[in-house]
Design a protein around this motif. Structure first.
Motif, PDB file in Angstrom:
ATOM      1  N   ASP A  88       0.835  -1.216   0.000  1.00 17.83           N
ATOM      2  CA  ASP A  88       0.000   0.000   0.000  1.00 17.83           C
ATOM      3  C   ASP A  88       0.863   1.255   0.000  1.00 17.83           C
ATOM      4  O   ASP A  88       0.532   2.248  -0.658  1.00 17.83           O
ATOM      5  CB  ASP A  88      -0.913   0.008   1.238  1.00 17.83           C
ATOM      6  CG  ASP A  88      -2.066  -0.983   1.096  1.00 17.83           C
ATOM      7  OD1 ASP A  88      -2.345  -1.429  -0.039  1.00 17.83           O
ATOM      8  OD2 ASP A  88      -2.686  -1.315   2.128  1.00 17.83           O
ATOM      9  N   GLU A  89       1.964   1.214   0.741  1.00 15.64           N
ATOM     10  CA  GLU A  89       2.859   2.381   0.802  1.00 15.64           C
ATOM     11  C   GLU A  89       3.562   2.600  -0.543  1.00 15.64           C
ATOM     12  O   GLU A  89       3.669   3.735  -1.017  1.00 15.64           O
ATOM     13  CB  GLU A  89       3.876   2.190   1.940  1.00 15.64           C
ATOM     14  CG  GLU A  89       4.844   3.326   2.134  1.00 15.64           C
ATOM     15  CD  GLU A  89       4.218   4.641   2.602  1.00 15.64           C
ATOM     16  OE1 GLU A  89       2.999   4.668   2.918  1.00 15.64           O
ATOM     17  OE2 GLU A  89       4.951   5.653   2.629  1.00 15.64           O
ATOM     18  N   HIS A 140       2.337   1.839  -3.333  1.00 17.97           N
ATOM     19  CA  HIS A 140       1.300   2.359  -4.228  1.00 17.97           C
ATOM     20  C   HIS A 140       1.071   3.847  -3.975  1.00 17.97           C
ATOM     21  O   HIS A 140       0.909   4.631  -4.914  1.00 17.97           O
ATOM     22  CB  HIS A 140       0.001   1.574  -4.062  1.00 17.97           C
ATOM     23  CG  HIS A 140      -1.042   1.953  -5.071  1.00 17.97           C
ATOM     24  ND1 HIS A 140      -2.140   2.708  -4.754  1.00 17.97           N
ATOM     25  CD2 HIS A 140      -1.113   1.725  -6.408  1.00 17.97           C
ATOM     26  CE1 HIS A 140      -2.859   2.912  -5.860  1.00 17.97           C
ATOM     27  NE2 HIS A 140      -2.261   2.325  -6.868  1.00 17.97           N
ATOM     28  N   ARG A 141       1.072   4.244  -2.700  1.00 14.46           N
ATOM     29  CA  ARG A 141       0.910   5.663  -2.373  1.00 14.46           C
ATOM     30  C   ARG A 141       2.024   6.485  -3.042  1.00 14.46           C
ATOM     31  O   ARG A 141       1.793   7.558  -3.602  1.00 14.46           O
ATOM     32  CB  ARG A 141       0.963   5.851  -0.850  1.00 14.46           C
ATOM     33  CG  ARG A 141       0.547   7.243  -0.365  1.00 14.46           C
ATOM     34  CD  ARG A 141       0.740   7.390   1.132  1.00 14.46           C
ATOM     35  NE  ARG A 141       2.141   7.379   1.555  1.00 14.46           N
ATOM     36  CZ  ARG A 141       2.988   8.399   1.408  1.00 14.46           C
ATOM     37  NH1 ARG A 141       2.587   9.524   0.856  1.00 14.46           N
ATOM     38  NH2 ARG A 141       4.240   8.292   1.812  1.00 14.46           N
ATOM     39  N   ALA A 160       1.620   5.959  -7.183  1.00 16.70           N
ATOM     40  CA  ALA A 160       0.262   5.815  -7.740  1.00 16.70           C
ATOM     41  C   ALA A 160       0.078   6.630  -9.017  1.00 16.70           C
ATOM     42  O   ALA A 160      -0.669   6.234  -9.911  1.00 16.70           O
ATOM     43  CB  ALA A 160      -0.783   6.224  -6.702  1.00 16.70           C
TER      44      ALA A 160
END
Lengths: 190, 190
Positions: free
Chosen positions: B40-41, B43-44, B47
């Motif tokens: 998730d990080e 992707h942040r 992104a």
């Protein structure tokens, strides 16, 4: 699993009669969206087995093992093919014959990560002669852990591994079982 | 990333002053729940870069790459360390020096899976001397693809790899940057 069989028919390439090349989606390029569906199917099959750990072997088993482990909510341990400087201390080890490379190598897992209280699901991409799966099962046995079974993406059912492993009382669930491959490139499933 | 730094402090083991052993959660046993948070990080951070493919290297990069790719919705390609019988045809190749093993090996990716239109994010577990990352970046360059950057779980910032790669204009995002490790086992982050 129909979705997987269709994908193998569409993108798998038969070479020299016995090699099934699926490196466009399984073991070189990895279709992670497909892996999620395979992981869900492994979970459906082994949901009642209280799996505490997924065991696989480097390299191409790791991706499918990690995606599957997300559904089970447990860690993955991967057996290494050579002792590296970064694994110190006590290890479980097992010899494995590679038919692809014509060699024998040791697979190794640190004793820290397989414990007698573990309920282990083995996940791997291929089952053919059963050498890797036999070696992994021995590591689980040596640790005194419980082997709940093995989840395989593609089993070449015309090779002896599946029968060999099942004859030892180990549950093997293969999502696609290839019965025969033909020189015209066609593939039959069980 | 604070969560990761805390985990490294808790479970990482400093050996011989420069080896950081994190094989209880990152590269032998793999804490997939943590991997989801790392993915998730990544992707942040990336992104907005229209990533079409994640490139990593066997073996320990594959797990984090596959979990991260689920968030990006793109496939993973992993570079292989030796030419096997199952990779035929044209490949991109790059030599990589292993400081752990004191050897030089070739990394290989099939030309079928890196294309000029790809926007590639490299994901790996460690950055130290930068040898593997340099080799991977060269594969992307040779393919004529766009390298959007590299996402690294742990960078040993006291070794030269990070500076070397960034000096070439490549964006490197490391989720934990180790500034120093001490003989009492303590770890300082940047």
């Amino acid at each position: 699993m129909q979705l997987l069989e269709e994908r193998i028919r569409k993108d798998g390439i038969v070479k020299d009669g016995s090699i099934l090349k699926v490196d466009s989606f399984l073991n070189h390029q990895m279709d992670v969206t497909l892996f999620v569906q395979l992981g869900d199917e492994f979970h459906r099959l082994f949901a009642g087995d209280n799996v505490t750990k997924i065991l696989t072997i480097e390299a191409s088993g790791i991706g499918i093992a990690c995606v599957t482990a997300q559904v089970f909510g447990c860690p993955v341990v991967f057996a290494k093919k050579n002792k590296t400087k970064n694994i110190a201390g006590d290890v479980y080890t097992s010899p494995v014959e590679s038919f692809t490379h014509g060699t024998v190598y040791d697979i190794i897992v640190s004793k820290d990560y397989l414990k007698p209280e573990d309920r282990v699901l083995i996940i791997d991409d291929f089952l053919a002669n059963g050498a890797a799966l036999s070696g992994l099962a021995k590591l689980v046995q040596d640790a005194g852990a419980t082997l709940v079974g093995a989840g395989i993406v593609i089993e070449k059912a015309f090779q002896p591994g599946g029968e060999l492993i099942r004859s030892r009382g180990i549950r093997v669930e293969s999502l696609a079982r290839v019965k025969a491959m033909h020189s015209d490139g066609s593939i039959e499933f069980c």
